[in-house]
Structure formats: C-alpha cells, structure tokens
Design a protein around this motif. Structure first.
Motif, mmCIF file in Angstrom:
data_model
loop_
_atom_site.group_PDB
_atom_site.id
_atom_site.type_symbol
_atom_site.label_atom_id
_atom_site.label_comp_id
_atom_site.label_asym_id
_atom_site.label_seq_id
_atom_site.Cartn_x
_atom_site.Cartn_y
_atom_site.Cartn_z
ATOM 1 N N SER A 61 -2.374 77.607 45.631
ATOM 2 C CA SER A 61 -2.159 78.990 45.182
ATOM 3 C C SER A 61 -2.386 79.971 46.322
ATOM 4 N N ASP A 117 -5.236 72.805 43.637
ATOM 5 C CA ASP A 117 -4.511 73.916 43.018
ATOM 6 C C ASP A 117 -4.925 75.259 43.621
ATOM 7 N N VAL A 166 -0.209 77.452 37.367
ATOM 8 C CA VAL A 166 -1.263 76.749 38.101
ATOM 9 C C VAL A 166 -2.627 77.288 37.684
ATOM 10 N N ARG A 200 -8.300 68.065 41.698
ATOM 11 C CA ARG A 200 -7.131 68.825 41.252
ATOM 12 C C ARG A 200 -7.377 70.335 41.319
#
Length: 162
Positions: free
Chosen positions: A75, A71, A28, A67
């Motif tokens: 995370s 992400d 990621v 995005r």
C-alpha cells in the motif's frame, strides 16, 4: 524543488486511474483489518502461547502477520508511486475518505484542486491550508485559469505540505 501545476483538464484525465488505485487500496485496507481481527481472536484464545512453534495456530499467526506486513508495504509503495509520484497530494484521511489534491496555481499562489472518490470530475478547490472543510466550488472561469496563468517556478512553494 519546483512543483507541477495541474490544469483542471489534466486532473480530470487522472480521475479514472485514481478511482482504480483507491478502490485497490481500500480493498487491501479491508484485508488488513480482517487479518488484524483474526490476530485478536488468536491472542484471546492463546495469549503468548501463540508464539510457541508447537501451538496448533502458530502457523496461521505467522501467516497473518506476514500478510499484514506485506499489504502495508504494498500500500505504501502504491501510494508513493501512483499518487505522490505523480506530484499529487494524499492528505490525512485520504484513503478513508478517498481524497486526492492536485497542486495548481491561481492568481499568483498555490492552491489545490480537490477531488473525492466518486466525483466524476474536478468540481472543487481549496487554499493550501484550508483542507477539505475549505473546499470551494470551481467556477468555469477558475477552471480555465488554474494551472495556466502563473509560471510554477515563480510561485512560492514553501506553503505546500508534501
């Protein structure tokens, strides 16, 4: 708050799962960096004009930003639930270097069992404030005693930094 003291056996039991988690987090992170690089290209090409809805790359710009944010949130949630939520410590540089610390007790004090991505088992430990540079090899005798001798409720946890 009373901390959990991991035994070496318990820590070793989590290594396979941690490898998977850190692999996923690293992937990621690579996606985030790739998206940021694309955003930089768009910024060089368009500057502030990328913010205009009529710009031909505006949709891509918005999608990349979305995005990245998604992400980052994913995370952080993964780190919180899968690492910190298990009572582990994810030190500064933990993701970049694949480091995880397992709190444990040894000779009446808190210390950390130290694991680095790629290591097949716990082989190192360090004092609470020593960090990775202070890693010491874990002896067989220490491995048998850590997390077993002391009652964690009776060991001062004010030095733990998480």
């Amino acid at each position: 708050m009373t901390r959990r003291a991991f035994t070496v056996q318990e820590a070793n039991g989590l290594i396979h799962r941690l490898e998977s988690i850190i692999d996923r987090l690293s992937a990621v992170q690579e996606e985030i960096e790739a998206s940021r690089a694309k955003l930089q290209v768009l910024d060089v090409l368009w500057g502030r004009k990328i913010l205009e809805p009529v710009n031909p790359d505006h949709s891509e710009f918005l999608e990349l930003r979305r995005r990245i944010q998604e992400d980052i949130v994913d995370s952080r949630l993964t780190i919180q639930s899968e690492i910190l939520g298990r009572g582990l410590r994810f030190p500064a540089g933990g993701l970049e270097h694949g480091l995880v610390d397992f709190p444990t007790t040894f000779q009446g004090r808190w210390v950390y069992l130290c694991w680095r991505r790629g290591e097949p088992e716990i082989r190192w430990w360090h004092e609470v404030h020593a960090g990775f540079a202070g890693r010491q090899p874990l002896s067989f005798d220490q491995a048998l005693r850590m997390g077993r001798e002391d009652d964690p409720a009776e060991v001062d946890d004010s030095l733990l930094d998480f």
